[in-house]
Structure formats: C-alpha cells, structure tokens
Design a protein around this motif. Structure first.
Motif, PDB file in Angstrom:
ATOM      1  N   ASP A  73     -27.754  -0.890  18.028  1.00  0.00           N
ATOM      2  CA  ASP A  73     -26.767   0.191  18.143  1.00  0.00           C
ATOM      3  C   ASP A  73     -26.074   0.376  16.798  1.00  0.00           C
ATOM      4  O   ASP A  73     -25.736  -0.614  16.123  1.00  0.00           O
TER       5      ASP A  73
ATOM      6  N   TYR B 132     -30.146  -3.682  22.798  1.00  0.00           N
ATOM      7  CA  TYR B 132     -29.119  -2.678  22.501  1.00  0.00           C
ATOM      8  C   TYR B 132     -29.318  -1.427  23.347  1.00  0.00           C
ATOM      9  O   TYR B 132     -30.442  -1.039  23.648  1.00  0.00           O
ATOM     10  N   SER B 133     -28.205  -0.800  23.675  1.00  0.00           N
ATOM     11  CA  SER B 133     -28.221   0.295  24.653  1.00  0.00           C
ATOM     12  C   SER B 133     -28.894   1.563  24.148  1.00  0.00           C
ATOM     13  O   SER B 133     -29.388   2.359  24.947  1.00  0.00           O
ATOM     14  N   CYS B 134     -28.926   1.768  22.837  1.00  0.00           N
ATOM     15  CA  CYS B 134     -29.502   3.032  22.348  1.00  0.00           C
ATOM     16  C   CYS B 134     -31.029   2.991  22.346  1.00  0.00           C
ATOM     17  O   CYS B 134     -31.677   4.018  22.143  1.00  0.00           O
TER      18      CYS B 134
ATOM     19  N   HIS C 233     -33.991   2.126  24.828  1.00  0.00           N
ATOM     20  CA  HIS C 233     -34.422   1.762  26.187  1.00  0.00           C
ATOM     21  C   HIS C 233     -35.657   2.569  26.547  1.00  0.00           C
ATOM     22  O   HIS C 233     -35.890   3.662  26.015  1.00  0.00           O
TER      23      HIS C 233
ATOM     24  N   THR D 230     -34.566  -3.926  23.078  1.00  0.00           N
ATOM     25  CA  THR D 230     -33.940  -3.830  24.400  1.00  0.00           C
ATOM     26  C   THR D 230     -32.576  -4.514  24.441  1.00  0.00           C
ATOM     27  O   THR D 230     -31.836  -4.354  25.410  1.00  0.00           O
TER      28      THR D 230
END
Length: 431
Positions: free
Chosen positions: A405, A63-65, A67, A61
């Motif tokens: 990411d 990192y944005s990629c 979720h 969580t």
C-alpha cells in the motif's frame, strides 16, 4: 575391519552436498529471522508499538491495494462445490488445465503449444525443482544470474549440480553479461537460467536482448530455463516478451504460475512448459523421463486446477491494468523516497515485477558492518523488514519489495531514512 573406500567416499560426498544445501540462504529463512528479531522481548517497548512494515516478501496479498479478482474466487468456490474434483488429478495435471495454459501461453508465441507441452506444478518453486532434477547428471553445471532467486542454488545443491554465476549489469538495466556466460560454459553446462521480468532487480528484457541470450545459449550448446513467474507484470518502456518466442533458436523450458499476475501465491498453481517448436523435448525418452518424475510429485489441489480455464478466460483486462497501475505508482513512490536517503542508491528504476535492488553505501554509516547487519538493526529499531542483498547474491545491496500500500511504503521508507540518519557518521550529521 577394512574400510570400503568407494562406499565411504560416497557417504562423504553425500554429506558434503547436504551441508552445502543446508547452508544455502533462502529468502523465507532470512525473513523469518528478521521477524524474530522484531519479536525479541529485549526490544525497546516504544519500538514494539510500531506496526511491522514488511517490504521483504514478494507477497502482494499482505496489502489491501493488491487483491485477486472475484472471478478467481468464484471459479475456485464453484469448482470445489461441484463435488467433481475431490479425487486425484493425473500426475501431469488435469487435461483441461494443461490445454488452457497451453492456449494462454501460445497467445504470445509465433507457434502453438499443445497440452502435451504443459505440466502442472505446485507453484513455480516446484517447477524450478523439476527443471533442475530433469537436467541433473554427474558433473553437470548450471548457469545462474547474480543477483537471482536462491531457490535455484538450493535445488542444485540437493541435486549435486554445480552452480556457476554470471553477473547482471546494473549500468545496463540488469542485462545478462553475455561474455561472462560464454566464459563460464563448458561441455557439462546443462542450462542457462534467466528471470524475466526480473526478481530481484525489477528489469524487463528487450526483444533484442532476449534474442542475444538465445543465440548465446545456442553457441554454448545448452538450453534456456526461462523463469517467467512475473510474466506480463511490466509497467515501463519495455513490454514483456516471453523467452519461448526464441524457441526456434534454442530449446526453452518456461516456468510460471498464477501466483503473481492473479495475486494468489498461496494457491500454489504453477507450470513447467517445454516451449520447443523444434521438438528436442519431444523425444520419447525425454517425455517418458519427465512423466515418470511427475509420478513422484503431488501437484496442486484438483479443484484449484479445475478452476484454471475459467480464471484465464473470464478475468477482465481491467483487473490486470489496475495491478500494473498500482505497481507503477508504488515503484515511483519507492524511487522518489529513496532519493531522500543518502546511504542508498538506486542504479536502475524498475520496469517490472515487484522488487528492486538498491546499493548500500556503508562509508556513510558509522556502526553498520554490512547489508545483513543493516537489515537486522533496521528490523529491531524501526520494525521495517527488507531483504539483505547477500540473500540474492549481492553483498552490501538491499532488495526492496514495492508491492505494498502506498501509505505503508511511504512510512516504511521514512523509517529507513530516520534509521540511516541515526546511524550516519558524525561528520555527516552536521549537514
């Protein structure tokens, strides 16, 4: 005053075990120290301008990629706002949650689990503690993998259970050294622990190897604790096979959680499951003991438990596929970048989970004494955090988490390369 020898011996024994427990390395503990070294005021001002890249914690969580799906969030929100789940849940878990997890796990088994086989825990960590506590008795020992997850050692130390380590074999895809398991076991061995998909190695065991593990456990007269917190996170040639498939051969305790597959580690929703079609765990005294122990525990929030049926039933397969694709991509990036770093060697390309182990060649480095020294100097100089292998049982190895990411992963590994070049022995810098 005359000393009571027995009483004093008991106190000394308790203190010794406490010392052992408090000295046990934990992943969160050492990562916290690494972060502190970055925050140290003595660090160079220029280095402090670099953003911190953490490749040490298994928390996607960050990192944005990576979720979670909206189904999870909506299910929890609706559960909370329903005003039906503000009270205590039964200590073993909500009935509908236990039933849903039984059905979810049964999809991959040749037999059907019931809700009575399932106990809800506060994450997989609590499930680990429950499994060790249930098996603890005077003189007991437990067989743990090396490298492995250090929480098992910590739980065993507090429960006064002896730890015996068997090696995982990197040249064989981190398979269990079954000969070592047989040599280590005795009449006091209460369990053989396996982690599949593997943390910290990124391995995924084949059906045949898992069957051999079950047969070995049966021969030595013990049960298997199967840590499957990374269950289904397999992206290589080997599909994920739950150890419970071999419950007909040997009793299996399966540990798992929503944390990794649904990318919600902070929700702390896990399970302790007796995957045991022969009924060893169904003896009245065993069931009663497990239930009584759960009376001591505080499980996950009731409204999180209540959301589980909807989370499991309504999560689309495309969400899981995307996570697998992301992990395959980032593991490929990690392996490719590592090939460019001379002092680090990857013996086995990961096929699952979110982490991998790489060997550190200290001969090529001038002023690095060991893996811990490497990680602390790397954190101070490059603001990159990776885990020293000592924390998971392998000195002079490193654990790298690739659930990040792609851009952060590439930048972090390039910083590691620059760090290694800066600390390379002089004769190497000529090339």
């Amino acid at each position: 005053m005359e000393n009571n020898g027995g009483g004093n011996n008991g106190v000394v024994a308790a203190v010794n075990y406490e010392s052992k427990a408090t000295s046990t390395i934990t992943i969160k503990g050492i990562l916290s120290l690494l972060m502190q070294s970055i925050d140290d005021e003595k660090n160079d001002v220029e280095n402090n301008k670099k953003r911190v890249i953490s490749l040490g914690m298994g928390d996607p969580t960050l990192y944005s990629c990576f979720h979670t799906t909206s189904v999870c969030e909506e299910a929890v929100a609706d559960s909370l706002l329903s005003h039906k789940f503000h009270g205590y849940a039964p200590t073993t878990g909500l009935p509908q949650t236990r039933q849903e997890i039984a059905e979810y796990l049964s999809r991959d088994l040749p037999y059907q689990l019931s809700s009575d086989d399932v106990f809800i825990t506060c994450g997989c960590t609590q499930a680990i503690d429950v499994s060790v506590a249930m098996l603890a008795r005077p003189g007991a020992n437990i067989l743990l993998p090396r490298p492995g997850f250090p929480i098992y050692e910590l739980c065993a130390a507090f429960r006064q259970v002896e730890v015996r380590h068997y090696d995982l074999l990197p040249e064989k895809g981190w398979e269990v050294d079954l000969d070592a398991v047989e040599a280590l076991a005795d009449k006091n061995t209460v369990a053989l622990v396996i982690i599949n998909p593997g943390n910290p190695c990124g391995n995924v065991y084949t059906y045949n190897h898992l069957e051999k593990i079950a047969q070995t456990a049966k021969r030595i007269g013990t049960i298997v604790i199967a840590d499957e917190v990374y269950g289904h996170l397999a992206f290589g040639t080997n599909p994920f096979v739950p150890m419970g498939v071999f419950g007909f051969i040997v009793p299996v305790i399966t540990l798992g959680s929503l944390s990794k597959r649904w990318i919600v580690p902070g929700w702390r929703l896990g399970w302790f499951v007796t995957t045991d079609p022969s009924g060893t765990f169904k003896k009245p005294k065993v069931v009663e003991r497990i239930k009584k122990y759960f009376d001591l525990l505080g499980g996950p929030a009731t409204f999180i438990q209540a959301a589980v049926p909807r989370i499991i039933n309504q999560t689309e397969e495309s969400f899981f596929s995307k996570t697998i694709d992301n992990l395959r991509l980032t593991s490929d990036i990690c392996c490719k970048e590592i090939e460019e770093i001379p002092c680090i060697f990857c013996p086995y390309k990961p096929e699952g989970s979110m982490a991998m182990m790489v060997k550190l060649n200290l001969v090529l480095l001038e002023d690095i004494s060991d893996d811990i020294d490497f990680c602390f100097k790397l954190a101070k100089e490059e603001s990159v955090i990776i885990l020293p292998g000592t924390a998971v049982g392998l000195k002079d190895w490193l654990r790298i988490t690739f659930a990040a990411d792609p851009s952060a992963l590439v930048e972090g590994l390039k910083r590691i390369k620059a760090f290694c070049q800066r600390h390379a022995r002089k004769w190497l810098k000529q090339y």
